[in-house]
Structure formats: structure tokens, C-alpha cells
Design a protein around this motif. Structure first.
Motif, PDB file in Angstrom:
ATOM      1  N   LYS A  78       0.895  -1.120   0.111  1.00 38.81           N
ATOM      2  CA  LYS A  78       0.014  -0.178  -0.034  1.00 38.81           C
ATOM      3  C   LYS A  78       0.878   1.234  -0.089  1.00 38.81           C
ATOM      4  CE  LYS A  78      -3.768  -2.102   2.317  1.00 38.81           C
ATOM      5  NZ  LYS A  78      -4.852  -2.062   3.708  1.00 38.81           N
ATOM      6  N   PRO A  79       0.389   2.321  -0.617  1.00 36.51           N
ATOM      7  CA  PRO A  79       1.070   3.445  -0.632  1.00 36.51           C
ATOM      8  C   PRO A  79       1.585   3.996   0.691  1.00 36.51           C
ATOM      9  CG  PRO A  79      -0.904   3.830  -1.827  1.00 36.51           C
ATOM     10  CD  PRO A  79      -0.939   2.435  -1.206  1.00 36.51           C
ATOM     11  N   GLY A  80       2.683   4.504   0.757  1.00 36.93           N
ATOM     12  CA  GLY A  80       3.411   5.160   2.171  1.00 36.93           C
ATOM     13  C   GLY A  80       4.502   5.998   2.062  1.00 36.93           C
ATOM     14  N   TYR A  81       4.663   6.896   3.004  1.00 37.79           N
ATOM     15  CA  TYR A  81       5.755   7.725   3.246  1.00 37.79           C
ATOM     16  C   TYR A  81       6.427   7.765   4.304  1.00 37.79           C
ATOM     17  CZ  TYR A  81       4.213   9.412  -1.674  1.00 37.79           C
ATOM     18  OH  TYR A  81       4.140   9.588  -2.793  1.00 37.79           O
ATOM     19  N   ILE A  82       7.551   7.999   4.628  1.00 35.16           N
ATOM     20  CA  ILE A  82       8.229   8.460   5.763  1.00 35.16           C
ATOM     21  C   ILE A  82       8.712   9.813   5.731  1.00 35.16           C
ATOM     22  CG2 ILE A  82      10.369   8.115   7.381  1.00 35.16           C
ATOM     23  CD1 ILE A  82       9.970   5.182   6.724  1.00 35.16           C
ATOM     24  N   ILE A  83       8.694  10.508   6.640  1.00 33.75           N
ATOM     25  CA  ILE A  83       8.929  11.886   6.751  1.00 33.75           C
ATOM     26  C   ILE A  83       9.867  12.282   7.842  1.00 33.75           C
ATOM     27  CG2 ILE A  83       8.220  14.390   7.577  1.00 33.75           C
ATOM     28  CD1 ILE A  83       5.323  13.464   7.033  1.00 33.75           C
ATOM     29  N   GLU A  84      11.210  12.648   7.335  1.00 40.29           N
ATOM     30  CA  GLU A  84      12.322  13.037   8.101  1.00 40.29           C
ATOM     31  C   GLU A  84      12.278  14.601   8.484  1.00 40.29           C
ATOM     32  OE1 GLU A  84      16.920  13.925   7.397  1.00 40.29           O
ATOM     33  OE2 GLU A  84      16.283  12.402   6.261  1.00 40.29           O
ATOM     34  N   TYR A  85      12.480  14.601   9.668  1.00 37.44           N
ATOM     35  CA  TYR A  85      12.454  16.187  10.233  1.00 37.44           C
ATOM     36  C   TYR A  85      13.461  16.287  11.407  1.00 37.44           C
ATOM     37  CZ  TYR A  85       9.791  14.425  14.210  1.00 37.44           C
ATOM     38  OH  TYR A  85       9.376  13.587  15.324  1.00 37.44           O
ATOM     39  N   ASP A  86      13.628  17.526  11.576  1.00 37.79           N
ATOM     40  CA  ASP A  86      14.658  17.628  12.862  1.00 37.79           C
ATOM     41  C   ASP A  86      13.727  17.637  14.271  1.00 37.79           C
ATOM     42  OD1 ASP A  86      16.196  18.921  14.957  1.00 37.79           O
ATOM     43  OD2 ASP A  86      17.207  20.329  13.527  1.00 37.79           O
ATOM     44  N   ASN A  87      14.063  16.753  15.062  1.00 41.52           N
ATOM     45  CA  ASN A  87      13.349  16.243  16.221  1.00 41.52           C
ATOM     46  C   ASN A  87      13.619  17.425  17.430  1.00 41.52           C
ATOM     47  OD1 ASN A  87      15.549  15.249  17.265  1.00 41.52           O
ATOM     48  ND2 ASN A  87      15.112  13.206  17.150  1.00 41.52           N
ATOM     49  N   ARG A  88      14.534  18.256  17.257  1.00 41.24           N
ATOM     50  CA  ARG A  88      14.639  19.049  18.490  1.00 41.24           C
ATOM     51  C   ARG A  88      13.615  20.069  18.771  1.00 41.24           C
ATOM     52  NH1 ARG A  88      20.597  21.209  16.688  1.00 41.24           N
ATOM     53  NH2 ARG A  88      19.462  20.986  14.623  1.00 41.24           N
ATOM     54  N   THR A  89      13.445  20.025  20.079  1.00 39.25           N
ATOM     55  CA  THR A  89      12.133  20.896  20.474  1.00 39.25           C
ATOM     56  C   THR A  89      12.292  22.449  20.300  1.00 39.25           C
ATOM     57  OG1 THR A  89      11.406  19.341  22.006  1.00 39.25           O
ATOM     58  CG2 THR A  89      10.374  21.277  22.372  1.00 39.25           C
ATOM     59  N   VAL A  90      11.453  23.210  19.856  1.00 37.39           N
ATOM     60  CA  VAL A  90      11.593  24.591  19.779  1.00 37.39           C
ATOM     61  C   VAL A  90      10.291  25.151  20.366  1.00 37.39           C
ATOM     62  CG1 VAL A  90      11.755  26.358  18.358  1.00 37.39           C
ATOM     63  CG2 VAL A  90      13.021  24.601  17.630  1.00 37.39           C
ATOM     64  N   GLU A  91      10.504  26.272  21.347  1.00 40.41           N
ATOM     65  CA  GLU A  91       9.381  26.768  22.187  1.00 40.41           C
ATOM     66  C   GLU A  91       8.406  27.451  20.982  1.00 40.41           C
ATOM     67  OE1 GLU A  91       8.665  30.124  25.896  1.00 40.41           O
ATOM     68  OE2 GLU A  91      10.825  29.636  24.825  1.00 40.41           O
ATOM     69  N   ASP A  92       7.210  27.191  21.367  1.00 39.62           N
ATOM     70  CA  ASP A  92       6.029  28.046  20.651  1.00 39.62           C
ATOM     71  C   ASP A  92       6.057  27.441  19.114  1.00 39.62           C
ATOM     72  OD1 ASP A  92       5.298  29.688  22.892  1.00 39.62           O
ATOM     73  OD2 ASP A  92       6.738  31.190  21.988  1.00 39.62           O
ATOM     74  N   VAL A  93       6.754  26.253  18.897  1.00 38.77           N
ATOM     75  CA  VAL A  93       6.524  25.759  17.599  1.00 38.77           C
ATOM     76  C   VAL A  93       5.787  24.266  17.842  1.00 38.77           C
ATOM     77  CG1 VAL A  93       7.770  24.709  15.616  1.00 38.77           C
ATOM     78  CG2 VAL A  93       8.267  26.892  16.541  1.00 38.77           C
ATOM     79  N   PRO A  94       4.652  24.075  17.212  1.00 37.96           N
ATOM     80  CA  PRO A  94       3.970  22.715  17.463  1.00 37.96           C
ATOM     81  C   PRO A  94       4.940  21.448  17.064  1.00 37.96           C
ATOM     82  CG  PRO A  94       3.130  23.810  15.492  1.00 37.96           C
ATOM     83  CD  PRO A  94       4.135  24.726  16.270  1.00 37.96           C
ATOM     84  N   SER A  95       4.878  20.375  17.732  1.00 39.06           N
ATOM     85  CA  SER A  95       5.664  19.200  17.326  1.00 39.06           C
ATOM     86  C   SER A  95       4.939  18.638  15.959  1.00 39.06           C
ATOM     87  CB  SER A  95       5.352  18.370  18.477  1.00 39.06           C
ATOM     88  OG  SER A  95       5.956  18.723  19.766  1.00 39.06           O
ATOM     89  N   ILE A  96       5.503  17.822  15.381  1.00 41.90           N
ATOM     90  CA  ILE A  96       5.165  17.587  13.897  1.00 41.90           C
ATOM     91  C   ILE A  96       4.075  16.507  13.893  1.00 41.90           C
ATOM     92  CG2 ILE A  96       6.836  15.755  13.398  1.00 41.90           C
ATOM     93  CD1 ILE A  96       7.069  17.288  10.567  1.00 41.90           C
ATOM     94  N   LEU A  97       3.831  15.675  14.784  1.00 40.68           N
ATOM     95  CA  LEU A  97       3.102  14.587  14.955  1.00 40.68           C
ATOM     96  C   LEU A  97       1.659  15.189  15.162  1.00 40.68           C
ATOM     97  CD1 LEU A  97       2.223  11.787  14.294  1.00 40.68           C
ATOM     98  CD2 LEU A  97       3.047  10.783  16.540  1.00 40.68           C
ATOM     99  N   PRO A  98       1.423  16.073  16.249  1.00 44.63           N
ATOM    100  CA  PRO A  98       0.005  16.534  16.628  1.00 44.63           C
ATOM    101  C   PRO A  98      -0.390  17.483  15.554  1.00 44.63           C
ATOM    102  CG  PRO A  98       1.699  16.395  18.734  1.00 44.63           C
ATOM    103  CD  PRO A  98       2.449  16.120  17.517  1.00 44.63           C
ATOM    104  N   MET A  99       0.716  18.182  14.822  1.00 42.37           N
ATOM    105  CA  MET A  99       0.304  19.074  13.940  1.00 42.37           C
ATOM    106  C   MET A  99      -0.435  18.338  12.524  1.00 42.37           C
ATOM    107  SD  MET A  99       2.709  21.701  11.639  1.00 42.37           S
ATOM    108  CE  MET A  99       3.312  20.141  10.727  1.00 42.37           C
ATOM    109  N   LEU A 100       0.124  17.132  12.298  1.00 41.43           N
ATOM    110  CA  LEU A 100      -0.308  16.475  11.178  1.00 41.43           C
ATOM    111  C   LEU A 100      -1.802  15.874  11.464  1.00 41.43           C
ATOM    112  CD1 LEU A 100       2.944  14.566   9.818  1.00 41.43           C
ATOM    113  CD2 LEU A 100       1.457  16.548   8.793  1.00 41.43           C
ATOM    114  N   GLN A 101      -1.657  15.530  12.827  1.00 45.75           N
ATOM    115  CA  GLN A 101      -2.928  14.771  13.239  1.00 45.75           C
ATOM    116  C   GLN A 101      -4.160  15.757  13.089  1.00 45.75           C
ATOM    117  OE1 GLN A 101      -1.620  13.419  17.130  1.00 45.75           O
ATOM    118  NE2 GLN A 101      -1.208  11.327  16.317  1.00 45.75           N
ATOM    119  N   ARG A 102      -3.968  17.082  13.453  1.00 49.44           N
ATOM    120  CA  ARG A 102      -5.080  18.077  13.440  1.00 49.44           C
ATOM    121  C   ARG A 102      -5.142  18.124  11.778  1.00 49.44           C
ATOM    122  NH1 ARG A 102      -1.924  21.182  16.841  1.00 49.44           N
ATOM    123  NH2 ARG A 102      -1.373  22.594  15.064  1.00 49.44           N
TER     124      ARG A 102
END
Length: 371
Positions: A78-102
Motif C-alpha cells: 500500500k502507498p506510504g511515506y516516511i517524513i524525516e524532520y529535525d526532532n529538536r524541540t523549539v518553544e512555541d512551535v508545534p510538534s510535527i505529529l500532533p500538527m499532522l493529526q489536526r
């Protein structure tokens, strides 16, 4: 071609090195491509899955995360992708997984953190890269935006082999590899094993910003961060988050800043120095870089230049810096010098900052006004 002062820093043998600070999210499901196409800054094709470099922007058009997309079908095909991103936390910037879930809503996709399953490595310097590293061609507009032009009829410039992405952000970057957690890539048998610092230095020398230190989440504009030069923006695709301001800048704006590679050296330079000598130093990121104009030939005082630059990542006396292009042009013509001040709490040290233009960049006309 690198400036003579930094050529000795380049690793000219086949090298493989781990890439630090990376998180990974799997996006699977029958609508994975359509879902991603609506939220990232490049086109994601449902009919032609392939890897790519892209970004998540916020509604005002600034970068939240620069990312890689790996086309990674599931075990059942089945189709699929893996997203690579910088996982360091930055204040006032949403984490990527909760952002995508919205954004999911009713889309037929599943999101899963797979950071514990894979490591990210980079490999460069092998002969096989010459088979796909073609000469760059560019499309430009009056705003100063550039786009790499790829062969529309050919295969994806980023590749589609599972777990092997051709890193086309700059000439000579090599490949990016997804490897099972704790394993070494197959290339380790034919390449020297480098360190995380070796990878950071490798991308600095090619003028490639990456992650939250260089592309500051919620603050950095994509074109000022060279996202256009690196192939991370599509100005013709349909609606996506942050598209309006990005496309408006493309058509009617003006790019006045960019991220340049820079050398850190003694300031002021000694007149006896025939060649620039870099300092083997790593400075704190986001220090201000000031511009000083050289006196006019007739002694007329010049007004203070507009704005300051920002040092970003640095390693072994070279780094990346966000600079006004008019200041860079003045430095290259000998009309100005750049300076940075570093403090350890007790002592202050000034360093000279000299930028250079990566040889793979397109040729541009210099800015005429400095102040």
C-alpha cells in the motif's frame, strides 16, 4: 570550487556518516499522497510515488519544518511515506505529529512515529553519484527566486529506491539513507566512516542549511532560507498551507537575504596575510553579524548599513549565515567587512566573517544599494 582557505576541510574520499537530530513519521493509507500534497510545499504525486525534499509552512508562509519525504510502501504494497524532520524541540512551535493529526480529518491515512525503527545516514563521494548528478538548469523571476529545472520526462531527481534518497539540495551532497536502527549502511563496507560533525561540515561547505538552527521555525522565510534553490518549493501546485504568501513573494516580492557559507577569521586581517586564515572555532548560533563600510576614496563619510546578519551553524571555522545580499556583494567588491562578537562571559572576541557564493548557485546580478 571552494575558496582556497577551506579546501583542506573537505573530505574528498567516499564517506558515510550519521545525520544527527532526526525524527521519522510514517504516513500510510490509500490517501497518503493526497493528504501530504495538501500540507507540504512540493507536489506529491499519487500516481508516481518518489522521494522529495519539502517543507511544512505555517499560514503566514514561514517555515515550520524542512523535511524529506521517502516513498516507502507498506509490507502489503500500500502507498506510504516516511517524513524525516529535525526532532529538536523549539518553544512555541508545534510538534510535527500532533500538527499532522489536526490535518487528517476524514483522510484515509495513518500516522505513526517510527524514529525508534530507523537511523538516518548520509553518503557522499562515490563514483556512482556522477551517474545521476546532472548539470543544473534554472528558472528565475524578477523577485530573485530561482527554481531548479528537472527533466519532466525523466525519473524523479530525488530517486525512488526504498531507503535511498538522492540529496539534490546542492551539487555533491550525495545520498541520504534510511537504515534499520543500530545498523550501519551497506556503503560502510566501501566508504570511510565519518562522524556527525563530518556531515555538518560537508553540508556547510556546500551552503546547505538544515534543521531548526539554520531554518528557525516560525521565523524563517522559505526563499531567504534557500528553499527555492534547494528544490523544496513548488510555485504552481494547488493550495497548501502557507502557499499564498510564498507565491505572492515569487510574483511581486523581492528576495533580499539568503543563507551563505562563511569563513570565520581574525579581525581585522593583518596586512601581511597574503591569504585568509580561518580560525578553528565553533560559535554559538544566532549571534549578530555587523557590516562595516570601508571609507570612501574621497573621505566622505557613509551612512550606517541597514540591518545585521545572523550566524547559524558553525564548525571548524566555517559556518552558515543569514545575510543581506547587498552586504555580501559589497564585501566581495572590497567595499565592506563583516564582523561578529563572541563572549564567554568574561572575555569578548571579535571575528571577521567572509562569505562566499557556492559554485553550484545560479549567477545573479549584484544589488546596487547598500544603505
Amino acid at each position: 570550487m571552494l575558496p582556497p582557505a577551506v579546501r583542506a576541510l573537505a573530505r574528498n574520499v567516499p564517506t558515510v556518516a550519521p545525520v544527527p537530530n532526526k525524527g521519522l513519521i510514517a504516513v500510510t493509507g490509500s490517501q497518503a499522497a493526497e493528504f501530504l500534497n495538501g500540507v507540504v510545499s512540493t507536489h506529491v504525486s499519487p500516481s508516481n510515488p518518489h522521494h522529495s525534499f519539502s517543507a511544512f509552512l505555517h499560514a503566514q508562509g514561514r517555515v515550520l519544518h524542512d523535511i524529506f519525504l521517502y516513498s516507502q510502501p507498506s509490507a502489503t504494497g500500500k502507498p506510504g511515506y516516511i517524513i524525516e524532520y529535525d526532532n529538536r524541540t523549539v518553544e512555541d512551535v508545534p510538534s510535527i505529529l500532533p500538527m499532522l493529526q489536526r490535518y487528517v480529518l476524514r483522510a484515509k491515512v495513518k500516522l505513526r512515529d517510527v524514529s525508534s525503527e530507523y537511523d538516518v545516514w548520509a553518503a557522499w563521494g562515490s563514483e556512482k553519484e556522477k551517474l545521476w548528478e546532472t548539470e543544473r538548469h534554472w528558472k528565475s523571476v524578477r523577485s530573485g527566486v530561482f527554481e531548479p529545472v528537472w527533466d519532466a520526462e525523466g525519473p524523479s531527481p530525488w530517486g525512488s529506491e526504498p531507503g535511498v534518497l538522492r540529496d539534490r539540495r546542492a551539487v555533491g551532497l550525495g545520498e541520504r539513507l534510511l537504515v534499520n536502527k543500530g545498523d550501519r549502511p551497506r556503503a560502510a563496507s566501501t566508504h570511510d566512516i565519518g562522524s556527525e560533525s563530518d556531515y555538518i561540515l560537508h553540508r556547510i561547505l556546500r551552503g546547505v542549511p538544515e534543521g531548526v538552527t539554520d531554518i528557525i521555525p516560525g521565523h524563517s522565510f522559505p526563499m531567504e532560507s534557500n528553499m527555492d534553490l534547494m528544490g523544496g518549493l513548488d510555485f504552481r501546485k494547488g493550495c497548501y498551507v502557507g502557499q499564498e504568501l510564498t507565491v505572492r513573494t515569487y510574483h511581486t516580492g523581492m528576495v533580499r537575504k539568503r543563507i551563505f557559507p562563511v569563513m570565520l577569521h581574525q579581525h581585522p586581517r593583518r596586512e601581511s596575510d597574503t591569504e585568509l586564515q580561518i580560525h578553528d572555532v565553533i560559535l554559538s548560533p544566532h549571534l549578530d553579524i555587523r557590516t562595516h563600510l570601508q571609507p570612501a576614496t574621497d573621505g566622505t563619510p557613509r551612512p550606517r548599513p541597514r540591518g545585521t546578519g545572523k550566524l547559524l551553524t558553525s564548525e571548524k571555522g566555517v559556518g552558515l549565515a543569514l545575510l543581506r545580499m547587498e552586504h555580501v556583494d559589497a564585501v566581495m567588491k572590497g567595499d565592506a567587512q563583516l564582523e561578529i562578537e563572541s563572549s564567554d562571559g568574561e572575555h569578548k572576541t571579535n571575528y571577521g566573517v567572509t562569505p562566499w557564493r557556492p559554485s553550484w548557485w545560479p549567477v545573479t546580478e549584484p544589488e546596487s544599494e547598500l544603505y
